[in-house]
Write an enzyme that holds these catalytic residues in place. Structure first.
Site, short mmCIF file in Angstrom:
data_model
loop_
_atom_site.label_atom_id
_atom_site.label_comp_id
_atom_site.label_asym_id
_atom_site.label_seq_id
_atom_site.Cartn_x
_atom_site.Cartn_y
_atom_site.Cartn_z
N ASN A 248 97.71 23.52 39.81
CA ASN A 248 97.36 24.42 38.72
C ASN A 248 96.98 23.70 37.43
OD1 ASN A 248 98.10 27.19 39.79
ND2 ASN A 248 100.08 26.19 40.03
N GLU A 331 109.32 27.73 44.65
CA GLU A 331 108.13 27.58 43.81
C GLU A 331 107.30 26.43 44.36
OE1 GLU A 331 105.14 27.69 41.66
OE2 GLU A 331 106.64 29.19 41.08
N ASP A 356 106.03 26.34 49.82
CA ASP A 356 105.32 27.60 49.92
C ASP A 356 106.29 28.69 50.35
OD1 ASP A 356 102.67 29.22 50.44
OD2 ASP A 356 103.84 29.41 52.27
N GLY A 357 106.19 29.89 49.76
CA GLY A 357 107.16 30.94 50.01
C GLY A 357 107.25 31.36 51.47
N ASP A 374 107.07 37.44 44.05
CA ASP A 374 106.33 37.40 42.78
C ASP A 374 105.41 36.19 42.77
OD1 ASP A 374 105.51 38.13 40.26
OD2 ASP A 374 107.22 37.26 39.22
#
Length: 533
Positions: A248, A331, A356-357, A374
């Site tokens: 990011n 996260e 990764d979730g 979320d």
């Protein structure tokens, strides 16, 4: 340098092919990181980047081959490499201003697919020309190196191998080394410098283009000084943090009321921490109905998992109001977790796993009382965390009376919108599904469980809450709960067009936001608009 001399230095031409291939891939990855803070890094943006670059390379291949046939002079190729190097060096200096300029023009002239059109226009202006020039390298080098039909296959194959190896290194090096360590701007400068050195060495050996080389070197040095000075969000003042991770663009800014984490400089925020203790007035408050639905008042300890931990606001709020919760989070971006500890007061007793979730759920057998989903990738939902298969996996990791709460961060209008897809998909997996809009925001919270009495549990446990403000809010949430029924809009691992669905919502948000300013522009022109801004 005559052709004979060039042919005696074929290894230098192979190196040219190698570094040109490396630069092409590095620029492509740099393009993604340059555009992501403004347009996201979704599959749609990647498609635009790859498509425009492939068009540029194809046109460069055609033109470069024809040009080399007409005039097989290597001076022309290395002059093009010199120009491409300067152009790429200029991208960190002027690229962000071009993006904002294009966005500013289009936002007042288009009403649909703004992000797609703006990203495409910016990509065409910034990246097509230098990649067109680099597209001329391979056919030109083939012309210069092949001098007989007996070994032309071998030579062309060797050129292709050098280009491929360079492309591979140009793919991995920016992703894992230069972008996370020194940033996007310096990455452009590094690979621009590589191309510049190639051209300078060639012209130094031939003794030609001395003025052009000197001018290119001066421009490069100026770009090296200026290119990393301004922020992506250059209009923002006093940012606490701006940087990049493997995943990011990241920005932290502070106001009198809150601290904000954002992965996009134009649309939306990732997480918000209110400085004043108490309820936040955001979706985190509404989502606190989930522990009450899971019957927190009747259990000694409630296990809570947050997929998409962000800055940890939900974990902080839950710990502030409920004292029998065990919190853990997942996260994918470790840098976000570091920022949450430094700027957002994430409690040390909240364990965060960098993963990764969905992959995390597949790797553990533990069951939870509450799972909060979320997870957002920039301004879109990761498709693998929006499908029927994913929500089935979540259900398998909940106790029989456990509750999943999903933050849907965009309230959409019209049938078949992204929230319809999410609601219908989740309703296929869970028998009890409710939604509640968060007043004053674009968020909608969805609660789902295999226990059909979660609404009754919320009402029962709300009556036991001692904090009057929270109790009143939970009464409001209980009254707002709207049951969802199974529908026809289903997302699966095979078919989950979340990027297109998300862009439809964003188009609507943009249109509503700029409608007022469009009116001023139409009535008073640009001067009136500038006065308002």
């Amino acid at each position: 340098m005559e052709k004979k001399s060039i042919l005696s230095n074929k290894y230098y031409l192979y190196l040219t092919e190698f570094f040109a291939g490396m630069a092409v891939m590095a620029v492509e990855l740099g393009a993604s990181r340059l555009l992501a803070p403004y347009f996201s890094s979704s599959q749609i943006v990647w498609t635009i980047i790859i498509g425009t670059i492939m068009i540029a390379m194809a046109l460069g291949n055609i033109w470069g081959g024809r040009s080399a046939d007409k005039d097989p002079n290597p001076d022309r190729l290395y002059r093009r490499i010199l120009i491409a190097a300067v152009w790429i060096a200029l991208i960190p200096v002027v690229g962000k201003y071009i993006i904002l300029g294009v966005s500013g023009l289009l936002i007042f002239t288009v009403s649909n697919n703004f992000l797609i059109l703006a990203a495409f226009a910016a990509c065409m202006i910034i990246f097509v020309f230098p990649l067109f020039l680099l597209g001329t390298v391979t056919p030109s080098l083939a012309k210069y190196t092949v001098d007989s039909l007996e070994d032309n296959g071998k030579i062309v194959g060797t050129l292709g191998a050098f280009n491929t190896i360079g492309s591979i290194i140009g793919t991995f090096l920016p992703t894992f080394v230069t972008i996370p360590v020194v940033g996007t701007a310096v990455t452009f400068l590094i690979f621009s410098g590589v191309l510049l050195v190639l051209a300078l060495i060639y012209f130094f050996q031939t003794g030609k283009k001395k003025r052009s080389c000197a001018a290119a070197l001066v421009v490069f040095l100026l770009c090296a000084v200026l290119g990393n000075r301004s922020h992506f969000a250059f209009w923002e003042q006093d940012l606490l943090y701006e940087g990049e991770s493997v995943y990011n663009y990241l920005q932290v800014k502070e106001t009198e009321e809150n601290v904000v984490l954002s992965t996009n400089v134009l649309f939306g925020v990732q997480s918000v921490m209110q400085k004043e203790k108490g309820l936040t007035g955001m979706y985190y408050d509404t989502a606190m109905a989930a522990p009450l639905m899971a019957d927190t008042g009747e259990k000694e300890k409630l296990e809570v998992l947050i997929l998409g931990m962000g800055s940890g606001t939900y974990a902080r709020q839950c710990q502030a109001y409920f004292h029998n919760l065990s919190m853990e989070g997942v996260e994918i971006d470790e840098k976000i977790t570091d920022l949450s500890r430094e700027y957002f007061d994430l409690p040390q007793n909240v364990n965060v796993t960098t993963y990764d979730g969905r992959a995390y759920l597949q790797a553990v057998d533990k069951k939870y009382d509450v799972i909060m989903v979320d997870a957002y990738q920039d301004i879109t939902i990761p498709f693998q965390m929006s499908s029927r298969e994913f929500f089935t996996l979540v259900k398998e990791h909940l106790h029989t009376d456990g509750v999943m709460v999903v933050n849907m961060n965009m309230q959409a209008k019209g049938e078949g919108n992204i929230n319809d897809y999410l609601s219908d998909t989740i309703s296929e997996v869970f028998p009890a599904v409710y939604t509640a809009d968060v007043e004053g925001t674009t968020n909608r919270e969805l609660f789902a469980s295999a226990n059909c009495e979660i609404k009754e549990n919320l009402e029962k446990n709300t009556a036991k809450i001692r904090d009057r403000e929270l109790q009143n809010l939970m009464y409001e949430v209980s009254q707002q709960l709207t049951p969802c029924k199974k529908g026809e809009y289903i997302l699966t691992d095979d078919k989950a067009p979340v990027e297109l669905l998300g862009i439809q919502v964003i188009d609507g948000i943009i249109e509503r936001e700029v409608e007022y300013y469009k009116g001023i522009y139409e009535e008073q022109g640009l001067s009136g608009l500038l006065k308002m801004l």
